[in-house]
Scaffold this active site. Sequence first.
Site, mmCIF file in Angstrom:
data_model
loop_
_atom_site.group_PDB
_atom_site.id
_atom_site.type_symbol
_atom_site.label_atom_id
_atom_site.label_comp_id
_atom_site.label_asym_id
_atom_site.label_seq_id
_atom_site.Cartn_x
_atom_site.Cartn_y
_atom_site.Cartn_z
ATOM 1 N N VAL A 1 0.867 -1.182 0.000
ATOM 2 C CA VAL A 1 0.000 0.000 0.000
ATOM 3 C C VAL A 1 0.898 1.225 0.000
ATOM 4 O O VAL A 1 2.085 1.141 0.307
ATOM 5 C CB VAL A 1 -0.947 0.038 1.226
ATOM 6 C CG1 VAL A 1 -1.973 -1.082 1.151
ATOM 7 C CG2 VAL A 1 -0.159 -0.024 2.527
ATOM 8 N N SER A 2 0.317 2.366 -0.347
ATOM 9 C CA SER A 2 1.123 3.570 -0.540
ATOM 10 C C SER A 2 1.435 4.329 0.748
ATOM 11 O O SER A 2 2.473 4.959 0.857
ATOM 12 C CB SER A 2 0.418 4.516 -1.528
ATOM 13 O OG SER A 2 0.281 3.906 -2.790
ATOM 14 N N SER A 3 0.525 4.275 1.726
ATOM 15 C CA SER A 3 0.720 5.096 2.920
ATOM 16 C C SER A 3 0.238 4.376 4.176
ATOM 17 O O SER A 3 -0.487 3.384 4.111
ATOM 18 C CB SER A 3 -0.021 6.426 2.777
ATOM 19 O OG SER A 3 -1.398 6.197 2.564
#
Length: 202
Positions: A63-65
Site C-alpha cells: 500500500v502507498s501510505s
Amino acid sequence: MSNLLTVTEAAQLLGVSTKTIRRWENEGKIKAIRTEGGHRRFEVSSLLGNKHDASLTVAYARVSSSDQKEDLKRQVLVLEAYCAKHGWSYEVIQDLGSGLNYRKKGLIKLIKLLCSYQIERLVITHKDRLLRFGSELIFTLCEIFGTEVIIINRSEDSTYEEDLAADVIEIITVFSARLYGSRSHKNKQIVNQLKQVADELK
C-alpha cells in the site's frame, strides 16, 4: 583463471550469502572449479544457467501510505488464503510506500530472490501492487528466471482512464509531500492547489 568468480563474487552475482554458495556447491546444485590452492572458483555461465530447483511461492502486498494499513492486512489475508488453498509453501513480502518508489525494502528483496532463481511463482492481488510504473519490468524478470506470475484479480483490472487518474494522483501526492517539507508560504499554496486537482480527479 581470471575469468572465474570467487565465492564472494558468486554470492554477489546471485544475491545470496557465501554460506549458501558453499552449500549449493556441496549439494551439487552448482559446479565449482578448484584452484591449485584448493579454493573454489565458478563460471558465470554455470551460475546463471542453474535454477536451483526453485520451489518457493512469494506473495507480495503493498500500500502507498500508513493510513492504508487495513487494506494491507486485507491484501495479506487474501494472498495467504489463496496460497493455502493451493497447498503452496509461501512467504509474504509486504511493502509500505509509493508505487513510484523503486527502492522499497520488500521490492528489493523480491528482485534478489527472483534473480537467484529461488521463486517458483509470484502471487499478487493486482498488477499495480508491484509498481505504479514499471511492473512490466518485474514481469520480464519473472519470465527470464522462470517464475510464474499469478494475478488474483486480473479480471477486475481498472480501465486506462482509471489507471491514468490514479497515476496522476500518486504523482501529485509524492510531489506535494516533498514540497510540504519546505516552510515557504508559496510552496504551501502550491500544495493546496495540487490537492484540489487530485480531489477533482477522484
